[in-house]
Scaffold this motif. Structure first.
Motif, PDB file in Angstrom:
ATOM      1  N   GLU A 152       0.791  -1.086  -0.062  1.00  0.00           N
ATOM      2  CA  GLU A 152      -0.186  -0.037  -0.156  1.00  0.00           C
ATOM      3  C   GLU A 152       0.880   1.223  -0.192  1.00  0.00           C
ATOM      4  N   ILE A 153       0.490   2.181  -0.688  1.00  0.00           N
ATOM      5  CA  ILE A 153       0.889   3.544  -0.575  1.00  0.00           C
ATOM      6  C   ILE A 153       0.478   4.805   0.096  1.00  0.00           C
ATOM      7  N   GLY A 154       1.214   5.541   0.817  1.00  0.00           N
ATOM      8  CA  GLY A 154       0.604   6.258   1.707  1.00  0.00           C
ATOM      9  C   GLY A 154       0.364   7.889   0.853  1.00  0.00           C
ATOM     10  N   GLU A 155      -0.346   8.815   1.364  1.00  0.00           N
ATOM     11  CA  GLU A 155      -0.489   9.934   0.813  1.00  0.00           C
ATOM     12  C   GLU A 155       0.827  10.631   0.196  1.00  0.00           C
ATOM     13  N   GLY A 156       0.849  11.285  -0.672  1.00  0.00           N
ATOM     14  CA  GLY A 156       2.014  11.840  -1.017  1.00  0.00           C
ATOM     15  C   GLY A 156       3.161  11.130  -1.750  1.00  0.00           C
ATOM     16  N   VAL A 157       3.025  10.083  -1.798  1.00  0.00           N
ATOM     17  CA  VAL A 157       4.068   9.112  -2.340  1.00  0.00           C
ATOM     18  C   VAL A 157       3.861   8.887  -3.964  1.00  0.00           C
ATOM     19  N   THR A 158       4.674   9.323  -4.725  1.00  0.00           N
ATOM     20  CA  THR A 158       4.798   9.548  -6.075  1.00  0.00           C
ATOM     21  C   THR A 158       5.505   8.496  -6.932  1.00  0.00           C
ATOM     22  N   GLU A 159       6.607   8.145  -6.146  1.00  0.00           N
ATOM     23  CA  GLU A 159       7.871   7.503  -6.856  1.00  0.00           C
ATOM     24  C   GLU A 159       7.824   6.125  -7.170  1.00  0.00           C
ATOM     25  N   TRP A 160       6.829   5.544  -6.213  1.00  0.00           N
ATOM     26  CA  TRP A 160       6.558   4.006  -6.064  1.00  0.00           C
ATOM     27  C   TRP A 160       5.403   3.448  -6.512  1.00  0.00           C
ATOM     28  N   ARG A 161       5.341   2.387  -6.758  1.00  0.00           N
ATOM     29  CA  ARG A 161       4.065   1.573  -7.199  1.00  0.00           C
ATOM     30  C   ARG A 161       3.845   0.363  -6.338  1.00  0.00           C
ATOM     31  N   LYS A 162       2.519  -0.133  -6.159  1.00  0.00           N
ATOM     32  CA  LYS A 162       2.405  -1.274  -5.644  1.00  0.00           C
ATOM     33  C   LYS A 162       3.130  -2.546  -6.405  1.00  0.00           C
ATOM     34  N   GLY A 163       3.599  -3.588  -5.513  1.00  0.00           N
ATOM     35  CA  GLY A 163       4.530  -4.630  -6.241  1.00  0.00           C
ATOM     36  C   GLY A 163       5.763  -4.252  -6.591  1.00  0.00           C
ATOM     37  N   ASP A 164       6.416  -3.088  -6.063  1.00  0.00           N
ATOM     38  CA  ASP A 164       7.756  -2.946  -6.382  1.00  0.00           C
ATOM     39  C   ASP A 164       8.303  -3.664  -5.363  1.00  0.00           C
ATOM     40  N   ARG A 165       9.608  -4.217  -5.832  1.00  0.00           N
ATOM     41  CA  ARG A 165      10.427  -5.061  -4.936  1.00  0.00           C
ATOM     42  C   ARG A 165      11.654  -3.991  -4.223  1.00  0.00           C
ATOM     43  N   VAL A 166      11.557  -3.865  -3.061  1.00  0.00           N
ATOM     44  CA  VAL A 166      11.950  -2.855  -2.313  1.00  0.00           C
ATOM     45  C   VAL A 166      12.986  -3.501  -0.973  1.00  0.00           C
ATOM     46  N   VAL A 167      13.915  -2.541  -0.511  1.00  0.00           N
ATOM     47  CA  VAL A 167      14.629  -3.159   0.686  1.00  0.00           C
ATOM     48  C   VAL A 167      14.978  -1.786   1.401  1.00  0.00           C
ATOM     49  N   PHE A 168      15.024  -1.903   2.880  1.00  0.00           N
ATOM     50  CA  PHE A 168      15.355  -0.906   3.570  1.00  0.00           C
ATOM     51  C   PHE A 168      15.834  -1.150   5.040  1.00  0.00           C
ATOM     52  N   HIS A 169      16.382   0.150   5.542  1.00  0.00           N
ATOM     53  CA  HIS A 169      16.596  -0.069   6.914  1.00  0.00           C
ATOM     54  C   HIS A 169      15.611   0.690   7.762  1.00  0.00           C
TER      55      HIS A 169
END
Length: 326
Positions: free
Chosen positions: A70-87
């Motif tokens: 899911e994508i929160g308000e104001g997030v435009t650079e990502w889409r559902k299903g994108d494979r990501v990693v984070f700290h």
């Protein structure tokens, strides 16, 4: 959702998988379906004493790889299903769960060539090592480095990054890990259990000492490392500051560099964005075959407490990752 739940301070060995409420992304955030979560010593260390910002039950886990659900308000650079990693931010509920939330500006896209498990092995140890080598040290002035605990996560990534930067790397490791750290790029390996580290460093550097030390062991080890430095040398400390009084003014002119990856989340947004920059760069190096993920073991979420206990006994080589999806 299912999550590995910490019920209270110093109860990490008793954590069990339970049903908890799924989080929701707020403005500027994304909800991640976690496919793999990396284990780190910081998990059991912080869980032992707790954190005043936590509410229980709490969920540990700083390193996550998965897909955006899911994508929160104001997030435009990502889409559902994108494979990501984070700290993740230590102050928030973490990644030992089916779903977790993080800030959109700190995540990195996982290339198709990299598995979720390999990506999840990267953030805490890898980004810390990257900050140590590329954000703290003046590499144009550093030719030789001593990297303590080369068989561990931070040490293993630091060896690879320093070697990729063209430096001479000395590391410490138990004898049974010597072949492992040499494969990572170490030029010289010191058996800290059976050799006098200070003496060996001086022998290797012909009495000069090293230009830089990277220490992720302890305050005492960082203090002892001051003896290994050349004139105008650099100490990067990750597991506690040294005794600064040991080096007298107007003598060896040592420069000190603290690395505290978790503090980035409390800094300004531009500083936080650098986490994504570091992740992108290290994933690119992995695709190019210039960086190993150090992934040694994949376990189930239920096995995390036992694996953290092994980490606390300092008998773990490389990285352990919990796999949450089949």
């Amino acid at each position: 959702m299912k999550a590995l739940v910490l019920q209270g301070k110093n109860q990490w060995k008793e954590m069990k998988v339970e049903e908890v409420e799924k989080p929701q992304p707020q403005k500027g955030e994304v909800l991640i379906e976690v496919h793999a979560a990396g284990l780190n010593p910081v998990d059991y260390k912080t869980a032992t004493n707790g954190n005043p910002n936590w509410t229980y039950p709490h969920i540990l886990g700083l390193d996550a790889a998965g897909t955006i659900a899911e994508i929160g308000e104001g997030v435009t650079e990502w889409r559902k299903g994108d494979r990501v990693v984070f700290h993740g931010d230590l102050l928030r509920k973490g990644a030992y769960a089916q779903y977790t939330v993080t800030t959109a500006h700190t995540i990195s896209r996982i290339p198709d060539e990299i598995s979720f498990e390999e990506a999840a092995a990267l953030p805490t140890a890898g980004y810390t090592a990257y900050q140590a080598i590329h954000r703290k040290l003046p590499l144009d002035q550093v030719k030789t480095l001593l990297i303590h605990a080369g068989a561990g996560g931070v040490g293993g990534f630091a060896i690879q990054l320093a070697k990729a930067a063209g430096k001479t790397v000395i590391t410490t490791a138990s004898a049974h890990n010597h072949d492992h750290v040499r494969k990572l790029g170490a030029d010289f390996v010191i058996d800290y259990r059976n050799e006098e580290v200070h003496q060996r460093v001086k022998e290797i550097t012909e009495g000069k000492g090293v230009d830089a030390v990277v220490d992720a062991v302890s305050r005492d080890n960082a203090t002892a490392s001051l003896d290994f430095l050349a004139f105008m040398g650099h100490l990067v400390y990750i597991a506690g500051a040294p005794d600064f009084a040991k080096v007298k003014p107007f003598t060896d002119v040592v420069s000190y560099h603290e690395v505290a990856l978790g503090a980035t989340h409390q800094a300004d947004v531009e500083s936080q964005k650098d986490l994504a920059v570091i992740g992108d760069k290290m994933l690119e190096m992995m695709v190019e075959g210039k960086l190993s993920s150090l992934l040694e073991e994949t376990i189930s979420l239920e096995k995390v407490p036992q694996a953290l206990e092994r980490q606390s006994e300092r008998h773990v080589k490389g990285k352990i990752v919990a796999k949450l999806t089949s």
